[in-house]
Scaffold this motif. Structure first.
Motif, mmCIF file in Angstrom:
data_model
loop_
_atom_site.group_PDB
_atom_site.id
_atom_site.type_symbol
_atom_site.label_atom_id
_atom_site.label_comp_id
_atom_site.label_asym_id
_atom_site.label_seq_id
_atom_site.Cartn_x
_atom_site.Cartn_y
_atom_site.Cartn_z
ATOM 1 N N GLY A 92 0.792 -1.222 0.000
ATOM 2 C CA GLY A 92 0.000 0.000 0.000
ATOM 3 C C GLY A 92 0.823 1.270 0.000
ATOM 4 O O GLY A 92 0.286 2.348 -0.272
ATOM 5 N N GLU A 93 2.106 1.153 0.284
ATOM 6 C CA GLU A 93 2.972 2.336 0.298
ATOM 7 C C GLU A 93 3.479 2.633 -1.117
ATOM 8 O O GLU A 93 3.647 1.732 -1.939
ATOM 9 N N LYS A 94 3.728 3.910 -1.373
ATOM 10 C CA LYS A 94 4.286 4.312 -2.656
ATOM 11 C C LYS A 94 5.785 4.014 -2.685
ATOM 12 O O LYS A 94 6.500 4.271 -1.710
ATOM 13 N N CYS A 95 6.248 3.492 -3.822
ATOM 14 C CA CYS A 95 7.686 3.254 -3.975
ATOM 15 C C CYS A 95 8.465 4.554 -3.795
ATOM 16 O O CYS A 95 9.564 4.563 -3.227
ATOM 17 N N PHE A 96 7.889 5.638 -4.273
ATOM 18 C CA PHE A 96 8.504 6.962 -4.104
ATOM 19 C C PHE A 96 8.776 7.250 -2.633
ATOM 20 O O PHE A 96 9.829 7.789 -2.278
ATOM 21 N N ASP A 97 7.832 6.885 -1.765
ATOM 22 C CA ASP A 97 7.974 7.203 -0.344
ATOM 23 C C ASP A 97 9.017 6.336 0.345
ATOM 24 O O ASP A 97 9.638 6.762 1.323
ATOM 25 N N VAL A 98 9.204 5.102 -0.139
ATOM 26 C CA VAL A 98 10.277 4.267 0.406
ATOM 27 C C VAL A 98 11.628 4.890 0.049
ATOM 28 O O VAL A 98 12.521 5.002 0.895
ATOM 29 N N ASP A 99 11.755 5.313 -1.206
ATOM 30 C CA ASP A 99 12.978 5.995 -1.616
ATOM 31 C C ASP A 99 13.199 7.256 -0.775
ATOM 32 O O ASP A 99 14.315 7.524 -0.312
ATOM 33 N N LYS A 100 12.141 7.998 -0.547
ATOM 34 C CA LYS A 100 12.252 9.251 0.207
ATOM 35 C C LYS A 100 12.692 8.992 1.647
ATOM 36 O O LYS A 100 13.492 9.756 2.207
ATOM 37 N N ALA A 101 12.197 7.916 2.235
ATOM 38 C CA ALA A 101 12.563 7.595 3.615
ATOM 39 C C ALA A 101 14.074 7.387 3.738
ATOM 40 O O ALA A 101 14.704 7.887 4.683
ATOM 41 N N SER A 102 14.659 6.661 2.783
ATOM 42 C CA SER A 102 16.114 6.461 2.790
ATOM 43 C C SER A 102 16.853 7.731 2.412
ATOM 44 O O SER A 102 17.828 8.132 3.060
ATOM 45 N N ARG A 103 16.360 8.386 1.363
ATOM 46 C CA ARG A 103 17.064 9.564 0.833
ATOM 47 C C ARG A 103 17.079 10.705 1.842
ATOM 48 O O ARG A 103 18.078 11.431 1.957
ATOM 49 N N ASP A 104 15.986 10.871 2.591
ATOM 50 C CA ASP A 104 15.931 11.962 3.573
ATOM 51 C C ASP A 104 17.033 11.841 4.615
ATOM 52 O O ASP A 104 17.622 12.844 5.035
ATOM 53 N N ILE A 105 17.314 10.616 5.051
ATOM 54 C CA ILE A 105 18.380 10.399 6.050
ATOM 55 C C ILE A 105 19.719 10.871 5.487
ATOM 56 O O ILE A 105 20.486 11.576 6.157
ATOM 57 N N ILE A 106 19.996 10.483 4.253
ATOM 58 C CA ILE A 106 21.278 10.825 3.637
ATOM 59 C C ILE A 106 21.359 12.319 3.347
ATOM 60 O O ILE A 106 22.397 12.955 3.580
ATOM 61 N N GLU A 107 20.264 12.900 2.881
ATOM 62 C CA GLU A 107 20.273 14.334 2.580
ATOM 63 C C GLU A 107 20.426 15.166 3.850
ATOM 64 O O GLU A 107 21.191 16.139 3.876
ATOM 65 N N LYS A 108 19.714 14.789 4.912
ATOM 66 C CA LYS A 108 19.816 15.541 6.164
ATOM 67 C C LYS A 108 21.210 15.460 6.776
ATOM 68 O O LYS A 108 21.637 16.365 7.497
ATOM 69 N N ALA A 109 21.926 14.379 6.468
ATOM 70 C CA ALA A 109 23.301 14.238 6.958
ATOM 71 C C ALA A 109 24.305 14.998 6.093
ATOM 72 O O ALA A 109 25.499 15.054 6.420
ATOM 73 N N GLY A 110 23.818 15.580 4.982
ATOM 74 C CA GLY A 110 24.683 16.396 4.138
ATOM 75 C C GLY A 110 25.346 15.656 2.991
ATOM 76 O O GLY A 110 26.246 16.190 2.341
ATOM 77 N N TYR A 111 24.883 14.436 2.703
ATOM 78 C CA TYR A 111 25.520 13.630 1.659
ATOM 79 C C TYR A 111 24.589 13.367 0.469
ATOM 80 O O TYR A 111 24.839 12.464 -0.325
ATOM 81 N N GLY A 112 23.518 14.138 0.344
ATOM 82 C CA GLY A 112 22.529 13.885 -0.699
ATOM 83 C C GLY A 112 23.097 13.835 -2.103
ATOM 84 O O GLY A 112 22.676 13.004 -2.920
#
Length: 234
Positions: A139-159
């Motif tokens: 039921g979850e969007k594939c986009f949102d799974v990617d976003k969950a991982s990507r947000d961690i990396i972006e917030k750490a400054g490595y996006g």
């Protein structure tokens, strides 16, 4: 037997994928006792492929990746005659084919010791990978799974150093729909096998990727890859 939606697999197909993943886990355990400073990347990749077949793989999901040191910043680097050195990170990405169905896993390990930066980046990727797993259910969007991982990396400054998607479907081909990335329109359904594999690749320095192969359920995932994910220093 094909399902109406090819992205959704039958129980028999999933069992074959799980067996392929189990072969990968056993191979990784062997490699932890095999790999040594002074070996070449090709020596290690050849051993991975030999052991996968010895354990029952009928083939390889894709050409095995073994990259070390600065070459870990290549997401799809091919093994070379480069010697594995003390202080290197080593990324191993491989998969067995069992009854026509693919496995896929990646682990990044360290030889001898790690720097504070290597440890920091590894832990960011691990946190991103676990966040992607937590976000992954029917039921979850594939986009949102990617976003969950990507947000961690972006917030750490490595996006800017995470150039690929978080994952993809797996079946008789190692890269199938659905794709888990910023452009994805698919919705996850039960019994879809997908990878969760964020990474950080710093030019002229090093890279880290961690990948599991997950079966989507209504309550989350069944992880077919059982190998440890905490940083292993040999």
């Amino acid at each position: 037997m094909e399902t109406k939606n090819k992205m959704v697999k039958t129980p028999e197909q999933l069992l074959n994928i799980m067996k392929a993943a189990a072969i990968g886990d056993m191979c990784f355990t062997h490699i932890l006792g095999f790999i040594r400073v002074g070996m070449t990347e090709i020596q290690v990749s050849d051993e991975i492929e030999r052991v996968l077949r010895l354990l029952g793989a009928e083939g390889l999901s894709f050409p095995t990746i073994c990259v070390s040191g600065e070459r870990t910043n290549l997401p799809h680097g091919e093994p070379t005659d480069k010697l594995i050195e003390d202080g290197d990170l080593v990324t191993l990405d491989f998969g067995a084919v069992y009854n026509g169905w693919c496995g896929d896993m990646t682990r990044t390990i360290a030889m001898g010791h790690v720097t504070e930066e290597q440890k920091k980046v590894y832990n960011i990727v691990l946190a991103a990978q676990l966040a992607g797993i937590d976000a992954c259910k029917a039921g979850e969007k594939c986009f949102d799974v990617d976003k969950a991982s990507r947000d961690i990396i972006e917030k750490a400054g490595y996006g800017e150093y995470f150039p690929h998607g978080t994952g993809h479907g797996v079946g008789t081909e190692v890269h199938e729909l659905p794709f888990l990335n910023r452009e994805s329109k698919e919705i996850l359904e039960e019994n879809m096998p997908v990878t969760i594999e964020p990474g950080i690749y710093i030019p002229e320095n090093f890279g880290v990727r961690i990948e599991d192969l997950a079966i989507v359920t209504s309550f989350g995932i069944i992880n077919t890859v059982k190998s440890a994910k905490d940083l292993i220093i040999l």
